[in-house]
Design a protein around this motif. Structure first.
Motif, PDB file in Angstrom:
ATOM      1  N   VAL A 163       4.314  52.842  53.785  1.00 27.81           N
ATOM      2  CA  VAL A 163       4.723  52.221  52.523  1.00 27.81           C
ATOM      3  C   VAL A 163       3.548  51.475  51.897  1.00 27.81           C
ATOM      4  N   ILE A 164       2.784  50.761  52.721  1.00 26.61           N
ATOM      5  CA  ILE A 164       1.615  50.028  52.218  1.00 26.61           C
ATOM      6  C   ILE A 164       0.600  51.004  51.632  1.00 26.61           C
ATOM      7  N   MET A 210       2.909  43.677  47.437  1.00 27.44           N
ATOM      8  CA  MET A 210       4.148  44.445  47.437  1.00 27.44           C
ATOM      9  C   MET A 210       5.350  43.510  47.593  1.00 27.44           C
ATOM     10  N   ASP A 255       5.927  41.637  44.392  1.00 27.02           N
ATOM     11  CA  ASP A 255       6.660  42.456  43.417  1.00 27.02           C
ATOM     12  C   ASP A 255       8.147  42.496  43.757  1.00 27.02           C
ATOM     13  N   HIS A 290      -0.685  52.061  42.800  1.00 25.20           N
ATOM     14  CA  HIS A 290      -1.095  50.992  41.897  1.00 25.20           C
ATOM     15  C   HIS A 290      -2.604  50.844  41.823  1.00 25.20           C
ATOM     16  N   ASP A 334       1.148  54.004  50.395  1.00 22.85           N
ATOM     17  CA  ASP A 334       1.688  54.551  49.150  1.00 22.85           C
ATOM     18  C   ASP A 334       1.559  53.538  48.016  1.00 22.85           C
ATOM     19  N   TYR A 335       1.874  52.282  48.303  1.00 24.07           N
ATOM     20  CA  TYR A 335       1.799  51.226  47.285  1.00 24.07           C
ATOM     21  C   TYR A 335       0.370  51.089  46.781  1.00 24.07           C
ATOM     22  N   ARG A 336      -0.588  51.103  47.708  1.00 23.29           N
ATOM     23  CA  ARG A 336      -1.984  50.938  47.330  1.00 23.29           C
ATOM     24  C   ARG A 336      -2.436  52.071  46.412  1.00 23.29           C
TER      25      ARG A 336
END
Length: 237
Positions: A175-176, A197, A200, A183, A178-180
């Motif tokens: 998840v980290i 994250m 947000d 964005h 993907d978030y990086r």
């Protein structure tokens, strides 16, 4: 009156929302074009990878739900045999052929004694033909292109969830990552990306009327329970 200085904001000082310095190359910015193009290509590649992974996740969730429906209707079922036989034009989804127990015995065949609840569940799932050589854990392919392919859909494997059964901490790492990528924060550390994250999520909770502190508290409680149960946390990155 105090004027807010966004340069003091934590996200502004560690990369997020910051204006990143660009060093001009000799010959002007045009000299940077090849490198910029490679960066853009990398970004497009990452996006394509994310879309592909999202599709696999979606299909994994659909497969898990299908397995749960079949197991509820036929508790002794261990796997399904699926094929592409369809009378409808432009149909590319898999259809039920037979249902089997753990010993390989045929519980029923759609051509002999159809079971419409399971057939409807398979049709409703809309599973597509997997790419040969990269099938998910719950699909095994047999046959040839000339004779036609048959697919074994393993209920227990599908019920485990995502392909590969990522452990809890590895899911968090995914998840980290993907978030990086989504964005454009590739220069942030895991810890900083995780903080952003969660920040947000805080704003989402405020907008949605969710008690954020209670949410975090309950998440920590679930995490402690999982650790106490001996669930594998995942590999260290």
């Amino acid at each position: 009156m105090t004027t807010y200085d966004d340069s003091q904001h934590p996200r502004a000082t560690d990369g997020k929302f910051a204006t990143k310095e660009v060093t001009e190359a000799s010959g002007g910015l045009t000299a940077l074009a090849p490198e910029s193009w490679r960066s853009e290509s990398d970004r497009v590649g990452e996006l394509g990878h994310l879309i592909s992974r999202a599709d696999r996740r979606r299909e994994g969730i659909v497969a898990r739900d299908l397995a749960a429906q079949v197991r509820a209707d036929v508790p002794e079922a261990a796997y399904l045999t699926l094929d592409e036989n369809c009378d409808q034009p432009e149909c590319y989804t898999l259809h039920l052929a037979s249902v089997h127990d753990s010993q390989g015995n045929t519980l029923y065949d759609v051509n002999e004694n159809p079971r419409y609840t399971v057939e409807d569940a398979v049709a409703g799932a809309g599973l597509s033909e997997p790419d040969h050589g990269s099938e998910p854990d719950y699909i095994t392919t047999s046959g040839t292109r000339r004779e036609g392919y048959s697919y074994r859909f393993d209920l227990d494997a599908a019920l485990k969830g995502r392909q590969g059964g990522l452990a809890t901490a590895d899911r968090g790492q995914s998840v980290i990552n993907d978030y990086r990528v989504m964005h454009d924060d590739m220069d942030l550390s895991d810890e900083t990306a995780a903080r952003d994250m969660v920040t947000d999520l805080y704003h989402w909770a405020q907008r949605s009327g969710v008690d954020f502190d209670d949410l975090v508290s309950r998440a920590a409680e679930v995490g402690r329970d999982e650790s106490a149960l001996g669930m594998v946390a995942g590999s260290k990155s």
